[in-house]
Write a protein that holds these residues in place. Structure first.
Motif, PDB file in Angstrom:
ATOM      1  N   ASP A   1       0.828  -1.258  -0.054  1.00  9.43           N
ATOM      2  CA  ASP A   1      -0.213  -0.003   0.061  1.00  9.43           C
ATOM      3  C   ASP A   1       0.972   1.232  -0.046  1.00  9.43           C
ATOM      4  O   ASP A   1       0.920   1.856   0.924  1.00  9.43           O
ATOM      5  N   LEU A   2       1.478   1.527  -1.147  1.00  7.21           N
ATOM      6  CA  LEU A   2       2.494   2.490  -1.233  1.00  7.21           C
ATOM      7  C   LEU A   2       1.693   3.675  -1.352  1.00  7.21           C
ATOM      8  O   LEU A   2       0.856   4.079  -2.163  1.00  7.21           O
ATOM      9  N   PRO A   3       2.324   4.933  -0.187  1.00  2.04           N
ATOM     10  CA  PRO A   3       1.476   5.939  -0.357  1.00  2.04           C
ATOM     11  C   PRO A   3       1.804   6.857  -1.744  1.00  2.04           C
ATOM     12  O   PRO A   3       2.987   6.979  -2.058  1.00  2.04           O
ATOM     13  N   THR A   4       0.683   7.315  -2.319  1.00  4.50           N
ATOM     14  CA  THR A   4       0.837   8.229  -3.877  1.00  4.50           C
ATOM     15  C   THR A   4      -0.388   8.816  -4.200  1.00  4.50           C
ATOM     16  O   THR A   4      -1.497   8.430  -3.453  1.00  4.50           O
ATOM     17  N   PHE A   5      -0.314   9.750  -4.960  1.00  2.00           N
ATOM     18  CA  PHE A   5      -1.226  10.549  -5.242  1.00  2.00           C
ATOM     19  C   PHE A   5      -1.921  10.073  -6.407  1.00  2.00           C
ATOM     20  O   PHE A   5      -1.245   9.258  -7.186  1.00  2.00           O
ATOM     21  N   PRO A   6      -3.245  10.210  -6.548  1.00  2.00           N
ATOM     22  CA  PRO A   6      -4.041   9.497  -7.676  1.00  2.00           C
ATOM     23  C   PRO A   6      -3.394  10.183  -9.218  1.00  2.00           C
ATOM     24  O   PRO A   6      -2.883  11.437  -9.044  1.00  2.00           O
ATOM     25  N   LEU A   7      -3.706   9.475  -9.932  1.00  2.00           N
ATOM     26  CA  LEU A   7      -3.198  10.050 -11.465  1.00  2.00           C
ATOM     27  C   LEU A   7      -3.526  11.200 -11.776  1.00  2.00           C
ATOM     28  O   LEU A   7      -2.699  11.860 -12.647  1.00  2.00           O
ATOM     29  N   TRP A   8      -4.855  11.648 -11.589  1.00  2.00           N
ATOM     30  CA  TRP A   8      -5.431  12.641 -11.951  1.00  2.00           C
ATOM     31  C   TRP A   8      -4.747  13.909 -11.426  1.00  2.00           C
ATOM     32  O   TRP A   8      -4.386  15.157 -11.887  1.00  2.00           O
ATOM     33  N   MET A   9      -4.413  13.826  -9.869  1.00  2.00           N
ATOM     34  CA  MET A   9      -3.731  14.727  -9.372  1.00  2.00           C
ATOM     35  C   MET A   9      -2.385  15.172  -9.940  1.00  2.00           C
ATOM     36  O   MET A   9      -1.845  16.153  -9.727  1.00  2.00           O
ATOM     37  N   GLN A  10      -1.693  13.825  -9.989  1.00  6.89           N
ATOM     38  CA  GLN A  10      -0.330  13.925 -10.687  1.00  6.89           C
ATOM     39  C   GLN A  10      -0.318  14.758 -12.199  1.00  6.89           C
ATOM     40  O   GLN A  10       0.682  15.541 -12.299  1.00  6.89           O
ATOM     41  N   VAL A  11      -1.241  14.711 -13.049  1.00  4.77           N
ATOM     42  CA  VAL A  11      -1.403  15.251 -14.186  1.00  4.77           C
ATOM     43  C   VAL A  11      -1.571  16.883 -14.104  1.00  4.77           C
ATOM     44  O   VAL A  11      -1.094  17.568 -14.765  1.00  4.77           O
ATOM     45  N   ILE A  12      -2.522  16.968 -13.012  1.00  2.00           N
ATOM     46  CA  ILE A  12      -2.731  18.426 -12.505  1.00  2.00           C
ATOM     47  C   ILE A  12      -1.471  19.123 -12.394  1.00  2.00           C
ATOM     48  O   ILE A  12      -1.171  20.278 -12.651  1.00  2.00           O
ATOM     49  N   GLY A  13      -0.788  18.397 -11.394  1.00  2.00           N
ATOM     50  CA  GLY A  13       0.516  18.785 -10.747  1.00  2.00           C
ATOM     51  C   GLY A  13       1.591  19.111 -11.898  1.00  2.00           C
ATOM     52  O   GLY A  13       2.222  19.927 -12.191  1.00  2.00           O
ATOM     53  N   ALA A  14       1.768  18.086 -12.840  1.00  2.00           N
ATOM     54  CA  ALA A  14       2.485  18.194 -13.889  1.00  2.00           C
ATOM     55  C   ALA A  14       2.133  19.743 -14.842  1.00  2.00           C
ATOM     56  O   ALA A  14       3.016  20.440 -15.228  1.00  2.00           O
ATOM     57  N   ALA A  15       0.999  19.786 -15.185  1.00  2.00           N
ATOM     58  CA  ALA A  15       0.499  20.870 -16.062  1.00  2.00           C
ATOM     59  C   ALA A  15       0.786  22.122 -15.231  1.00  2.00           C
ATOM     60  O   ALA A  15       1.245  23.247 -15.775  1.00  2.00           O
ATOM     61  N   ALA A  16       0.535  22.395 -13.872  1.00  2.00           N
ATOM     62  CA  ALA A  16       0.778  23.612 -12.901  1.00  2.00           C
ATOM     63  C   ALA A  16       2.402  23.902 -13.187  1.00  2.00           C
ATOM     64  O   ALA A  16       2.755  24.888 -13.394  1.00  2.00           O
ATOM     65  N   LEU A  17       3.019  22.717 -12.840  1.00  2.00           N
ATOM     66  CA  LEU A  17       4.594  22.786 -12.808  1.00  2.00           C
ATOM     67  C   LEU A  17       5.241  23.386 -14.093  1.00  2.00           C
ATOM     68  O   LEU A  17       6.068  24.347 -14.323  1.00  2.00           O
ATOM     69  N   SER A  18       4.672  22.761 -15.206  1.00  2.00           N
ATOM     70  CA  SER A  18       5.371  23.039 -16.584  1.00  2.00           C
ATOM     71  C   SER A  18       5.305  24.543 -16.765  1.00  2.00           C
ATOM     72  O   SER A  18       5.785  25.386 -17.400  1.00  2.00           O
ATOM     73  N   ALA A  19       3.731  24.950 -16.572  1.00  6.63           N
ATOM     74  CA  ALA A  19       3.404  26.455 -16.691  1.00  6.63           C
ATOM     75  C   ALA A  19       4.080  27.359 -15.969  1.00  6.63           C
ATOM     76  O   ALA A  19       4.653  28.234 -16.417  1.00  6.63           O
ATOM     77  N   THR A  20       4.334  26.899 -14.714  1.00  2.60           N
ATOM     78  CA  THR A  20       4.814  28.114 -13.857  1.00  2.60           C
ATOM     79  C   THR A  20       6.597  28.083 -14.179  1.00  2.60           C
ATOM     80  O   THR A  20       7.086  29.240 -13.942  1.00  2.60           O
ATOM     81  N   LEU A  21       7.280  26.644 -14.651  1.00  2.32           N
ATOM     82  CA  LEU A  21       8.668  26.893 -14.732  1.00  2.32           C
ATOM     83  C   LEU A  21       8.904  27.480 -15.989  1.00  2.32           C
ATOM     84  O   LEU A  21      10.063  28.031 -16.112  1.00  2.32           O
TER      85      LEU A  21
END
Length: 257
Positions: free
Chosen positions: A114-134
């Motif tokens: 039961d590895l702690p991780t974020f759901p895929l949809w949240m990871q994708v949103i994070g990737a989008a926000a990170l790409s735009a801000t960087l």
């Protein structure tokens, strides 16, 4: 009977320590933190002479003066600081006598399935926000029209990375394919919207996969004296960066952009 019980106790402690160390390395922890956690567990379990040697590909440990020695191999290494924090927190609770050795073993073993991780949809949103801000952070001269494009390319590229990583065991192939997907999408967007700049979009989008934490941990291992781990991680991070650059280069070369 006492010798049998003693041997079972040492084996139990060894299994807990090796599993905890393997989970921390798989989560991207530094080697000195892995060794410190394993030694803390062993010392607080009553073992007087534990010995640990951790590398990015395997962790070794001996107990009871070297009479019992084992190792665990590590093949999959990711960035999961939540996993590292949970294992470290369990070891500190055990050191503070808040949980028993049996409970520590049960909780550490539970983390394997039961590895702690974020759901895929949240990871994708994070990737989008990170790409735009960087994109904003790294480009001195940019147009706000590139902002949503970088977010979209970063999100779709990250999805491609996760998808291909599930179906291949070849190291760095998923990064190469993800970079190619990002390049194709970015070039396609610029083809339909000429006012956008493909360089700006790709720089922002690729930052989601750039091994920044791996480089940082490699330097920390080197500064802490773990030369083998530091050099291995530095090489791994460099190969990841080369895979990202190679994916972009392949697309640009064949499309003649």
């Amino acid at each position: 009977m006492a010798e049998t019980k003693n041997a079972e106790f040492y084996q139990e402690v060894l299994d807990i320590c090796l599993t905890a160390g393997r989970l921390m390395i798989e989560g991207g922890s530094e080697m000195y933190r892995v060794e410190d956690t394993m030694l803390r567990i062993a010392h607080n379990a009553g073992v007087t002479d534990p010995r640990v040697f951790a590398t990015p590909t395997g962790v070794f440990m001996s107990l009871d003066g070297g009479k019992l020695s084992q190792m665990k191999q590590i093949r999959d290494r990711n960035i999961n600081l939540e996993l590292v924090d949970r294992v470290n927190e369990l070891s500190r609770k055990f050191a503070a006598k808040k949980i028993s050795l049996k409970k520590l073993k049960a909780r550490v073993l539970a983390l394997q399935t039961d590895l702690p991780t974020f759901p895929l949809w949240m990871q994708v949103i994070g990737a989008a926000a990170l790409s735009a801000t960087l994109l904003v952070l790294f480009m001195d001269d940019y147009d706000w029209i590139d902002f949503p494009a970088a977010a979209a390319v970063g999100a779709l590229g990250y999805l491609a990375y996760v998808f291909f990583k599930r179906f291949t065991k070849i190291r760095f192939l998923s990064e190469l394919v993800a970079a190619m997907v990002m390049s194709l999408i970015a070039i396609g967007i610029v083809h339909f919207f000429p006012n956008m700049v493909v360089d700006n979009i790709l720089i922002g989008a690729l930052m989601t996969l750039v091994p920044g934490l791996a480089f940082t941990n490699a330097l920390r291992d080197l500064f802490m004296g773990d030369l083998l781990s530091g050099m291995v991680r530095m090489l791994e991070a460099t190969l990841t960066a080369l895979a990202l650059g190679g994916g972009v280069g392949i697309v640009i070369k064949f499309l003649g952009v």
